[in-house]
Design a protein around this motif. Structure first.
Motif, PDB file in Angstrom:
ATOM      1  N   PHE A  99       0.478  -1.141   0.023  1.00 47.04           N
ATOM      2  CA  PHE A  99      -0.665  -0.674  -0.174  1.00 47.04           C
ATOM      3  C   PHE A  99       0.772   1.628  -0.324  1.00 47.04           C
ATOM      4  O   PHE A  99       1.946   1.423   1.026  1.00 47.04           O
ATOM      5  N   LYS A 100       0.668   2.668  -1.161  1.00 52.44           N
ATOM      6  CA  LYS A 100       1.301   3.406  -1.234  1.00 52.44           C
ATOM      7  C   LYS A 100       2.849   3.072  -0.862  1.00 52.44           C
ATOM      8  O   LYS A 100       3.107   3.713  -0.499  1.00 52.44           O
ATOM      9  N   GLY A 101       3.696   2.253  -1.755  1.00 50.48           N
ATOM     10  CA  GLY A 101       4.569   1.843  -2.280  1.00 50.48           C
ATOM     11  C   GLY A 101       5.728   0.935  -1.003  1.00 50.48           C
ATOM     12  O   GLY A 101       6.503   0.783  -0.153  1.00 50.48           O
ATOM     13  N   MET A 102       4.470   0.482   0.297  1.00 43.85           N
ATOM     14  CA  MET A 102       5.421   0.078   1.402  1.00 43.85           C
ATOM     15  C   MET A 102       4.033  -1.595   1.438  1.00 43.85           C
ATOM     16  O   MET A 102       3.479  -2.026   1.626  1.00 43.85           O
ATOM     17  N   ASP A 103       5.894  -2.138   1.869  1.00 41.19           N
ATOM     18  CA  ASP A 103       5.571  -3.873   1.851  1.00 41.19           C
ATOM     19  C   ASP A 103       4.084  -4.617   3.150  1.00 41.19           C
ATOM     20  O   ASP A 103       5.340  -4.165   4.219  1.00 41.19           O
ATOM     21  N   ILE A 104       3.626  -4.771   3.630  1.00 41.04           N
ATOM     22  CA  ILE A 104       3.107  -5.107   5.118  1.00 41.04           C
ATOM     23  C   ILE A 104       2.397  -6.706   4.525  1.00 41.04           C
ATOM     24  O   ILE A 104       1.830  -6.708   4.315  1.00 41.04           O
ATOM     25  N   PRO A 105       3.496  -6.655   5.056  1.00 45.55           N
ATOM     26  CA  PRO A 105       3.600  -8.618   4.660  1.00 45.55           C
ATOM     27  C   PRO A 105       2.767  -9.068   6.497  1.00 45.55           C
ATOM     28  O   PRO A 105       2.315 -10.183   5.828  1.00 45.55           O
ATOM     29  N   ASN A 106       2.656  -9.021   7.317  1.00 41.34           N
ATOM     30  CA  ASN A 106       2.273  -9.689   8.462  1.00 41.34           C
ATOM     31  C   ASN A 106       0.692  -9.498   8.301  1.00 41.34           C
ATOM     32  O   ASN A 106       0.050  -8.861   9.385  1.00 41.34           O
ATOM     33  N   LEU A 107       0.016  -9.606   7.511  1.00 39.70           N
ATOM     34  CA  LEU A 107      -1.816  -9.437   7.180  1.00 39.70           C
ATOM     35  C   LEU A 107      -1.880 -10.827   6.405  1.00 39.70           C
ATOM     36  O   LEU A 107      -1.461 -11.263   5.315  1.00 39.70           O
ATOM     37  N   TYR A 108      -3.023 -11.240   7.814  1.00 42.32           N
ATOM     38  CA  TYR A 108      -3.466 -12.900   7.495  1.00 42.32           C
ATOM     39  C   TYR A 108      -4.938 -12.631   6.677  1.00 42.32           C
ATOM     40  O   TYR A 108      -5.808 -11.870   7.030  1.00 42.32           O
TER      41      TYR A 108
END
Length: 800
Positions: A99-108
């Motif tokens: 989202f908006k160039g930010m990687d957010i890995p810790n979402l299931y």
């Protein structure tokens, strides 16, 4: 009556500054206690109101193991009286977003195929965006928890990772989704357009999974339904079952912690305030002893003398309590709006309850003030006019004071050998023992509150340092699988084996273990699902810790969470029967651990235990990676993530934990900062008042000091030095209380959430700095209160 009122007003006008501070002290006590009461009153009400409004689930059944027929289970529950069920919801799972160039890995993520309304259970409440029966094509609905955590708004486009490809979907609405919308969680339901769901997931490997929600007319009867289910279907429910306690836990935990701390510290502050008022009256009577004696000789009765103080403090209390109550509503609303933001709809505030209880607190505080005024002012009854005029106090008090100043303690101090400044400071403390005890108690409490807040916030923000004690692993890097069907496990294994920077690796999956009613008499006829961690590796090497015993090493061993141990009354060495992959296995308990996730209703087993049932088990969710040089963890994670970004998200453990607990820390900082500031202010106020009283009582002595050549600055410095020395002792005691005693109270709250021993991070440099703030407040209060010495001439001081 006119004489009483006139005397009361004269006392108010004579000691304007001191009365102002007493008023502020009552106001702050009212503010803190009333705020705590409102927060506690709203802790469960807001969640329960929304749960009732949405006809929320009491249990969520998830079918992802293929061990129960979803349609058959759904049909059985749909036929039961006293039970409502949601539609049988179809979903696929994904991990992580961009989202908006930010990687957010810790979402299931549960990518839901949105059914047509109406829904009998778990109705979605729209917080923002246009309400409709289903998302438009190319758009999704996301829960408030996800929107708040990552600042996602309606109209934004979110990139969902589906392996080698990406799925860009626009957010058309933000909804309150009670079962999967709690703050601080990393699971969320994403509601998709049915056509999008079919088209987007048609080409992806894998299969559809199902879930359903169950709402009981009376949740307490759920065990009888499950008992009948087991007897009629002749098989236990072997899939995942999420209980109401797990659904509600993260909605309530922050408010319960905040409310518990505030009500305890508010009560302490209220006691200190009342004692301070009592001391103020007692010392005021002593300071005006001669005047009261003269008035009594002129015919003023003891009852009317007491009445003058009652009127004085009743006026001050009314002036203080009403603004305190008003401010408590705004402060509590601010804290509640932050802590339960995921239950808010639109931009409006959440509905508030507990205002009536707060008003009762205000009335109670007012009554306590009057009661303490009467109790302490009763000393005026014993004033004899002759003794008052002669000694300025009772003859008994005069004798007691002389003995105190000539006591062995005073002589042991060795006044003759000490500097004059030290003698004056120590003499002031010894002569006013009650005030000294109050200041010691106050600085102890102020330091303990400041230290506790600092330690708790440090422990939350630095949770990656104590991750193992919260129930997580302690590996340097985690490779979270985004798409299981395309994840090249063998390729990653080979890369890790050939990289000399890698120390060891463990592969973790998870399954659901089912405890049958026969396993424990405490289960009341229903089966219970346990979240089971399955590790292909060594638990010890990867940093998993236990409270007692050890983690499993063999096929027939298991370590269990404290929630399971409490629920089943099990401990080390006991046996436990679990259904795994549809088959029953018996395990010996080798360890008990704590974990904040899943309320510690979980267990740890080895991969060999699962392969004894399913030899082909390779269901991997994450790979834990330790490196030889932890300082290289970020670099190695970035390199691996670039190489395997199509099917996995590889980040450091700190990144994963920060994504969950940074929000909790940001919420917790506001109430703790408020409490800390209030206690610093109260410390200043009380020490100012007590020092001001003692200075007035000793005005003649200080006038003599000035007349023989001592400067005002030296006298003031002497008084401040004594107070600082006392505050230093108090702050040291406060450190002990804040670090070792107050956390025990927090553990009482957190034990219900799976944490029985709070893992604290003790940064002693910061602890000392925060403890010293109480010393600074004490020094400032004593210094400001002694301005009267600077402003007055020796002649006036002696005359007074």
């Amino acid at each position: 009556m006119a004489a009483m009122l006139k005397l009361s007003l004269s006392y108010l006008s004579k000691n304007k500054t001191q009365n102002l501070f007493i008023t502020l002290l009552i106001l702050l006590s009212t503010l803190l206690v009333s705020t705590a009461v409102i927060i506690l009153a709203n802790t469960g009400n807001l969640f329960n109101e929304m749960h009732t409004r949405t006809n929320g689930s009491h249990q969520i059944l998830t079918f992802d193991k293929g061990l129960n027929d979803p349609k058959a289970v759904y049909d059985w529950w749909a036929e039961q009286d006293g039970v409502e069920v949601s539609p049988l919801l179809t979903y696929r799972t994904l991990s992580g977003i961009a989202f908006k160039g930010m990687d957010i890995p810790n979402l299931y993520l549960y990518m839901m195929n949105t059914p047509q309304p109406p829904w009998a259970v778990d109705e979605l409440i729209f917080s923002s965006g246009a309400q409709s029966s289903a998302p438009e094509k190319g758009s999704v609905w996301i829960p408030t928890s996800m929107a708040n955590a990552y600042d996602i708004a309606v109209g934004d486009t979110v990139n969902f990772k589906t392996g080698s490809s990406a799925l860009d979907l626009r957010v058309s609405a933000i909804v309150v989704d009670v079962p999967y919308g709690a703050p601080f969680t990393n699971a969320a339901r994403i509601w998709m357009n049915s056509t999008d769901y079919q088209n987007d997931f048609q080409a992806l490997a894998g299969k559809d999974n199902y879930m359903m929600g169950i709402h009981f007319d009376d949740y307490r009867t759920n065990s009888s339904y499950w008992d009948r289910y087991n007897s009629e279907t002749h098989t236990p429910f072997l899939e995942t079952k999420m209980e109401f306690e797990s659904i509600s836990s993260f909605y309530l935990i922050i408010n319960q912690i905040i409310g518990f701390i505030m009500i305890f510290l508010g009560a302490v502050m209220m006691v200190i305030a009342l004692i301070t008022i009592g001391f103020t009256i007692s010392d005021a009577i002593l300071a005006n002893y001669k005047t009261i004696g003269i008035l009594k000789s002129l015919g003023l009765t003891s009852g009317r003398t007491i009445g003058t103080y009652v009127i004085q403090y009743a006026l001050l209390s009314i002036i203080a309590v009403i603004p305190g109550l008003a401010l408590s509503v705004f402060v509590s609303k601010f804290i509640i709006n932050i802590s339960v933001s995921s239950l808010r709809t639109g931009n409006g505030d959440v509905p508030m309850e507990g205002i009536g209880a707060a008003m009762l607190v205000g009335i109670l505080l007012f009554a306590l003030v009057i009661l303490f005024v009467v109790l302490y002012a009763k000393k005026a009854r014993s004033i004899e006019p002759v003794q008052a005029i002669r000694y300025g106090m009772s003859e008994t008090e005069n004798t007691r004071l002389a003995r105190r100043m000539n006591s062995p303690l005073a002589n042991r101090v060795g006044f003759a050998r000490l500097p004059v400044a030290a003698v004056i400071g120590i003499r002031n403390l010894i002569k006013n023992t009650k005030s000294s005890v109050l200041m010691l108690l106050l600085t102890t409490m102020a330091a303990s509150v400041l230290v506790l807040g600092y330690v708790v916030l440090t422990s939350i923000t630095g949770i990656y340092q104590t991750a193992a004690k919260w129930g997580y692993d302690n590996a340097n890097i985690a490779a979270v699988v985004v798409n299981k069907s395309t994840f090249p496990k063998d390729e990653l294994k080979l890369v890790l084996e050939e990289d000399p920077r890698i120390k060891n690796v463990g592969w973790q999956g998870n399954i659901t273990g089912v405890v049958t009613p026969e396993s424990s008499a405490k289960m009341a006829g229903q089966s219970t699902s346990l979240y089971l961690s399955v590790l292909d590796g060594n638990y010890k090497e990867l940093g998993f810790e236990t409270l007692r015993g050890t983690n499993p090493e063999r096929e027939n061993e298991i370590s269990i969470g404290v929630g399971v141990a409490r629920m089943l009354n099990k401990d080390l060495g006991d046996l436990i029967d679990l259904y795994i992959e549809g088959e029953q296995r018996t395990f010996m308990i080798t360890g008990v651990y704590q974990a904040i996730s899943n309320l510690s209703v979980s267990g740890r087993i080895t991969v060999d235990a699962v392969r004894s049932v399913n030899p082909n088990y390779e269901d991997v969710n994450v790979a834990f990676i330790n490196v030889n040089d932890p300082s290289q963890a970020e670099t190695i994670a970035q390199q691996l993530n670039e190489q395997f970004k199509d099917s996995a998200s590889i980040v450091t453990q700190k990144t994963l934990l920060d994504s969950v607990y940074a929000e909790a820390a940001s919420i917790f900082v506001y109430p703790m900062a408020l409490i800390g500031l209030l206690f610093i202010l109260v410390t200043f106020i009380i020490i100012f008042s007590t020092c001001r009283i003692s200075i007035r009582k000793e005005s003649k002595t200080y006038g003599i000091y000035k007349s023989i050549g001592m400067t005002s600055g030296k006298i003031r410095f002497s008084i401040a030095t004594g107070v600082v020395a006392l505050a230093l002792i108090g702050s040291m005691l406060g450190v002990i209380v804040g670090v070792y005693l107050l956390p025990l109270l927090l553990e009482k709250v957190l034990s219900g959430y799976g944490i029985v021993q709070i893992p604290l991070i003790l940064n002693w440099g910061g602890i000392i700095i925060f403890a010293c703030l109480s010393i600074l407040a004490a020094a400032l209060g004593s210094w400001v209160s002694s301005r009267v010495i600077r402003d007055a001439s020796p002649r006036i001081l002696v005359v007074e």
